[in-house]
Design an enzyme around this catalytic site. Structure first.
Site, PDB file in Angstrom:
ATOM      1  N   LYS A 138       0.875  -1.182   0.000  1.00  0.00           N
ATOM      2  CA  LYS A 138       0.000   0.000   0.000  1.00  0.00           C
ATOM      3  C   LYS A 138       0.904   1.222   0.000  1.00  0.00           C
ATOM      4  CE  LYS A 138      -4.397   1.189   0.171  1.00  0.00           C
ATOM      5  NZ  LYS A 138      -5.601   0.500  -0.345  1.00  0.00           N
TER       6      LYS A 138
ATOM      7  N   ASP B 133      -6.868   4.493  -4.737  1.00  0.00           N
ATOM      8  CA  ASP B 133      -7.535   4.376  -3.434  1.00  0.00           C
ATOM      9  C   ASP B 133      -8.137   5.759  -3.193  1.00  0.00           C
ATOM     10  OD1 ASP B 133      -7.724   2.434  -0.937  1.00  0.00           O
ATOM     11  OD2 ASP B 133      -7.270   4.378  -0.081  1.00  0.00           O
TER      12      ASP B 133
END
Ligand code: NDP
Length: 459
Positions: free
Chosen positions: A139, A179
């Site tokens: 991430k 995201d």
């Protein structure tokens, strides 16, 4: 020793192991509350696994799985429209590569810090394993706030961000996606900059690209649609369906919009959604065309919905959306949106199912309350895995240099979500907690990665 004594000893050893490693993780990451919350939630589910499989203890799986393989933190300097130099902080957490290249989104939001990056990358390990696709977990992101920035500022920032990130990613190393705050525009700028730096065209380095330039049809819709497919599977299991139910959805971004769309397509009435300023309630049913125009085209606030639909209501506190009575609640905005108080309110108003579209939107206390009150609970790691599953399909299409139709992608997504649901259900049953899909998701995802970690040796 009797069989019972052996069982008790194994259980005690498992509890001691989980406790000891959690204390170690706390000591190593003292100020990282989101990361500690995510690890605690997983650890609590895994006790029965360690009692049954002491070999994972011998292999130090928990100690290893909670330590990222690599964390990259970097300066992102860029110039705003007034010529002023701005500096943000960039991150990439490459958490686990036992199942494939690191894979996980990039978030641009002022709240981004090391704890949030690590919790998201940690959750991604189990989620990606559940998809059954060959992808590891990562991430990344930045504390850059895209709100109020011009298109050129966004471009300059993302180019600067990618200039450093490009040194650490690649189609077989690490494949980021979008995201919060990162959609196809930002992905487009990052993709352009990556290829410029590499002097070529590496289609598989990022997913979430525009379908006109190497992206997959159906990726934009995948997380929201997948969440609703999972909730529908869960309802069907108990002889119910989403048709005719009232639904509330937090947020009005990518995940929320397509969760609302699929819920409406399956015959539900979506009556509320939000953004970080407030929420709207439209008892006639949310007009999704208006929401898409405001959010995807005009970059406006959800309060502007009232101009087209004066009979709806606007409330300025977004966290209060959970006070709207509904059958199904889909938190699709951000972490820790539903705490114990909101959970009590939802339960008091008769909610029957919760589907986590966002990552970790419910606190541990809220999840416990849902289980205690027999509210069906679809955990994020399973319910929102459709996005990364279709990202993996985008990687496959890029490698094969072909494009599947939207219908083909959607069909594959449905199969993936069905398989994920079955894995969660079976794991929960096998480990003595039938119907606890959160536990099932943690266990099924863990077993897949843990077996690969054992096979790859201690490293
Ligand atoms: P977007 O940026 O597209 O949308 C986020 C939405 O949530 C916006 O409406 C935003 O409002 C709202 N929001 C953000 N913070 C808050 C807050 N504190 N309170 C209320 N609303 C808030 O992001 P995504 O839809 O992509 O992501 C949403 C969630 O889903 C995140 O948790 C993400 O990690 C998760 N997720 C996303 C996937 C994807 O494919 N995109 C895949 C799997 C999980 P505003 O515009 O006012 O900030």
């Amino acid at each position: 020793m009797t069989k019972l004594e052996v069982l008790t000893e194994n259980r005690n050893r498992a509890n001691d192991y989980v406790h000891e490693v959690y204390e170690l993780v706390k000591k190593r990451n003292p100020d990282e509350k989101e990361f500690l919350q995510a690890t605690r939630e997983i650890f609590d589910s895994l006790r029965p696994v360690f009692a049954k499989h002491p070999e994972y203890i011998a292999n130090g799986i928990l100690e290893r799985i909670t330590e990222p393989e690599r964390i990259i933190s970097f300066r992102v300097a860029w110039e705003d429209d007034k010529g002023k130099v701005q500096v943000n902080r960039g991150f990439r957490v490459q958490f686990n590569s036992d199942l494939g290249p690191y894979k996980g989104g990039i978030r641009f939001h002022p709240s981004v810090n090391s704890s949030i990056m690590k919790f998201l990358a940690f959750e991604q390990i189990f989620k990606n394993a559940l998809t059954g696709q060959p992808i590891g977990a990562g991430k990344g992101g930045s504390d850059f706030d895209p709100k109020g920035k011009s298109d050129r500022e966004i471009m300059r920032f993302t180019q600067s961000f990618m200039t450093e990130l490009s040194k650490h990613i690649g189609p077989d190393i690490d494949v980021p996606a979008g995201d919060i705050g990162v959609g196809k525009r930002e992905i487009g700028y990052m993709f352009g900059q990556y290829n410029r730096l590499k002097g070529g065209y590496e289609a598989g380095v990022l997913t979430g690209k525009d379908p006109n330039h190497g992206g997959s049809l159906g990726r934009k819709e995948a997380t929201g649609y997948g969440t609703v497919y999972f909730v529908e599977e869960m309802l069907n299991e108990y002889g119910q369906s989403i048709e005719g139910k009232t639904v509330i959805v937090s947020g009005s971004g990518n995940v929320s919009t397509y969760a609302m769309e699929k819920a409406q397509q399956l015959g539900a009435k979506v009556i509320a959604c939000s953004d970080s300023d407030g929420y709207i309630v439209d008892s006639e049913g949310i007009n999704l065309a208006t929401v898409k125009r405001l959010k995807e085209v005009e970059n406006k606030r959800i309060a502007d919905y009232m101009k087209d639909h004066p009979n709806a209501e606007y409330h300025p506190d977004c966290s209060d959306i959970w006070s709207v009575a509904c059958d199904i609640a889909l938190p699709c905005a951000t972490q820790n949106e539903i705490d114990e108080i909101s959970a009590h309110t939802l339960i008091g108003n008769g909610v029957i199912a919760i589907g986590e579209g966002a990552n970790m939107p419910c606190t541990i206390e809220a999840i416990n309350l849902f289980h205690e009150n027999r509210v069906l609970f679809a955990p994020a790691k399973a319910a929102n895995a459709g996005g990364v599953a279709v990202s993996a399909m985008e990687m496959s299409q890029n490698s094969m240099r072909l494009s599947w139709t939207e219908a083909e992608v959607d069909e594959r997504l449905k199969v993936v979500m069905h398989n994920i649901f079955e894995s969660c259900k079976k794991a929960a049953e096998n480990y003595g907690h039938p119907g606890n899909f959160a536990m099932g998701a943690n266990i099924a995802g863990f077993l897949k990665v843990a077996n690969a970690m054992v096979a790859h040796g201690i490293r």
